[in-house]
Design a protein around this motif. Structure first.
Motif, PDB file in Angstrom:
ATOM      1  N   ARG A 372       9.786   0.190   4.301  1.00  0.00           N
ATOM      2  CA  ARG A 372       9.155   1.489   4.517  1.00  0.00           C
ATOM      3  C   ARG A 372       7.855   1.473   3.728  1.00  0.00           C
ATOM      4  O   ARG A 372       7.853   1.162   2.533  1.00  0.00           O
ATOM      5  N   VAL A 373       6.774   1.806   4.377  1.00  0.00           N
ATOM      6  CA  VAL A 373       5.476   1.677   3.713  1.00  0.00           C
ATOM      7  C   VAL A 373       4.675   2.965   3.851  1.00  0.00           C
ATOM      8  O   VAL A 373       4.552   3.509   4.947  1.00  0.00           O
ATOM      9  N   SER A 374       4.161   3.470   2.730  1.00  0.00           N
ATOM     10  CA  SER A 374       3.203   4.569   2.799  1.00  0.00           C
ATOM     11  C   SER A 374       1.966   4.136   2.029  1.00  0.00           C
ATOM     12  O   SER A 374       2.011   3.155   1.283  1.00  0.00           O
ATOM     13  N   TYR A 375       0.867   4.846   2.231  1.00  0.00           N
ATOM     14  CA  TYR A 375      -0.324   4.437   1.488  1.00  0.00           C
ATOM     15  C   TYR A 375      -1.282   5.600   1.238  1.00  0.00           C
ATOM     16  O   TYR A 375      -1.289   6.575   1.960  1.00  0.00           O
ATOM     17  N   ASN A 376      -2.039   5.442   0.159  1.00  0.00           N
ATOM     18  CA  ASN A 376      -3.062   6.424  -0.218  1.00  0.00           C
ATOM     19  C   ASN A 376      -4.394   5.710  -0.261  1.00  0.00           C
ATOM     20  O   ASN A 376      -4.513   4.659  -0.898  1.00  0.00           O
ATOM     21  N   GLN A 377      -5.398   6.333   0.353  1.00  0.00           N
ATOM     22  CA  GLN A 377      -6.722   5.696   0.358  1.00  0.00           C
ATOM     23  C   GLN A 377      -7.681   6.423  -0.579  1.00  0.00           C
ATOM     24  O   GLN A 377      -7.369   7.512  -1.074  1.00  0.00           O
ATOM     25  N   GLY A 378      -8.842   5.864  -0.786  1.00  0.00           N
ATOM     26  CA  GLY A 378      -9.885   6.537  -1.562  1.00  0.00           C
ATOM     27  C   GLY A 378      -9.528   6.697  -3.027  1.00  0.00           C
ATOM     28  O   GLY A 378      -9.809   7.725  -3.638  1.00  0.00           O
ATOM     29  N   LEU A 379      -8.917   5.677  -3.628  1.00  0.00           N
ATOM     30  CA  LEU A 379      -8.544   5.774  -5.043  1.00  0.00           C
ATOM     31  C   LEU A 379      -9.545   5.013  -5.909  1.00  0.00           C
ATOM     32  O   LEU A 379     -10.258   4.123  -5.428  1.00  0.00           O
ATOM     33  N   THR A 380      -9.563   5.369  -7.174  1.00  0.00           N
ATOM     34  CA  THR A 380     -10.447   4.680  -8.120  1.00  0.00           C
ATOM     35  C   THR A 380      -9.603   4.102  -9.243  1.00  0.00           C
ATOM     36  O   THR A 380      -8.672   4.750  -9.716  1.00  0.00           O
TER      37      THR A 380
END
Ligand code: ASP
Ligand code: MG
Length: 423
Positions: A372-380
């Motif tokens: 199961r995969v989730s993801y968050n973009q735009g991180l620093t």
């Protein structure tokens, strides 16, 4: 032998090339001058290839002409060069373009390397011709004949032993004071051009230093040397005059834009010092990377890496055996050329932040077959080495921190800069 490397910013126009010529003429020969593509040429060539693969061949040719061919000819004329040799290379580029635009079912990465490698071919042609015009004994070398790689197009691995023999023979056969060669490019054993990964010219310079047993390698940049922070982010950034190889690898890995991460190893192997100097102020001291003794950095070092994606992976059921899953997960990331910058794990999840890349979605689809995969973009990712309370008080992000990792001297914060979570 000494090695000088000039990046795209230092050769972006005729003034830059005149400045390079002044710096090189004042150096002690023999010298290898490794040059990147001019300015944003590599991006322009990438765009040509993408347009071609979108099925728009005539638009791609138009782009090639207006964003690459015309500006190179204009620079050569501004420098007062006889453009014959440059035009020969431009004809080769046009032939390669025609050949790939008529081919069917070709590999994107192979075509990419065939076309994108011309950025360095054209820039070095202009640099070599100008050095000669300015009265130097300069000789152009073609790294597609000298830097032997495997066939991993766009991320090729260099076969050092073969390359060393080819390069040393080329130098011995044609003794000159100055050799001008392309960063970033090579070719496989069939002669197909390859590239070493974006921003790979520093790595070429280090390899050339290693293969020629150079006294030193100098990277000429548009910054005063290696700073402890990006001056746009921290106004009181200061120059770090001396670093060990180990410090430099850590900085490069944390995302400091100063040097390509692969650059250090070939130099460390032979204890060759690496200087990073400002090309607009050649007499300034800059920074030197040398030695393996303990860290010489006395100030906190702040590195910010933007636009990361945090991929969070959970088992489909509760049977998550970390030792079995990790090799599998990392091989998927490697296959998709994703660069990992921080990892956090718990009993049933593993979270991995990777650099932004056009391959992310594909990799995630791949992983979804087993997890199961989730993801968050735009991180620093903010890394502070040699950290202290005062600097953390100033810089610790106020926005949502997703991962905080601390060792004795270093702290890392991965935090959200844009709101964007996808399930
Ligand atoms: N020209 C290549 C790039 O822009 C290699 C380099 O500049 O180091 O990625
Ligand atoms: Mg470049």
């Amino acid at each position: 032998m000494i090695v000088y490397k000039f990046g795209g910013a230092s050769v972006k126009n005729s003034d830059g090339i005149r400045n390079l010529s002044k710096i090189v003429s004042e150096a002690n020969a023999p010298i290898c001058v490794v040059v990147s593509a001019m300015g944003k040429t590599t991006n322009a060539l990438e765009c040509v290839v993408r347009t071609l693969f979108d099925g728009k061949a005539s638009e791609a040719y138009e782009l090639l002409n207006s964003t690459v061919i015309v500006p190179h000819l204009a620079t050569a004329r501004q420098l007062g060069l006889d453009t014959q040799k440059l035009e020969n290379e431009i004809d080769n580029l046009k032939d390669s373009f025609q050949m790939v635009s008529h081919g069917h079912g070709q590999l994107y990465d192979k075509v990419y390397d065939c076309i994108v490698s011309y950025g360095e071919v054209l820039s070095t042609r202009i640099v070599a011709d100008y050095l000669q015009l300015a009265g130097n004994d300069a000789h152009w070398l073609d790294m597609r004949k000298l830097l032997r790689t495997d066939s991993t197009f766009r991320e090729a691995n260099v076969v050092i032993r073969d390359s060393q023999q080819l390069l040393l023979n080329a130098i011995a056969d044609e003794p000159h004071n100055i050799y001008v060669l392309q960063g970033f490019i090579g070719a496989n054993s069939q002669g197909n051009p390859t590239t070493l990964g974006r921003e790979g010219s520093d790595y070429t310079a280090a390899l050339v230093g290693n293969m020629t047993d150079a006294e030193s390698v100098t990277i000429w940049k548009d910054v005063p040397g290696i700073l402890n922070a990006d001056p746009r982010v921290m106004k009181d950034a200061v120059l770090i005059p001396e670093l060990t190889y180990y410090d430099a690898v850590e900085l490069a890995y944390s995302g400091a834009q100063v040097i390509h991460p692969k650059t250090i190893r070939p130099l460390e192997n032979k204890s060759i010092p690496l200087y990073v100097k400002p090309f607009m102020e050649p007499d300034a001291k800059g920074s030197v990377i040398a030695g393996t003794k303990k860290c010489r950095i006395e100030v906190p070092v702040v590195i910010r890496r933007n636009n990361l994606t945090l991929i969070t992976i959970r088992p489909l059921d509760f049977a998550f055996v970390m030792e079995e899953s990790l090799p599998n997960i990392f091989s998927v990331l490697k296959q998709h050329h994703l660069k990992v910058s921080i990892i956090q794990s718990s009993a049933v999840t593993i979270s991995i932040a990777v650099d932004n890349s056009s391959h992310i979605e594909e990799a995630i689809e791949f992983l979804r077959a087993s997890y199961r995969v989730s993801y968050n973009q735009g991180l620093t990712l903010l890394t502070i080495r040699q950290t202290n309370k005062e600097i953390e008080r100033r810089l610790k992000p106020e926005t949502q921190i997703m991962i905080e990792q601390r060792t004795r001297n270093t702290v890392k914060f991965l935090y959200r800069t844009l709101q964007d979570t996808k399930e």
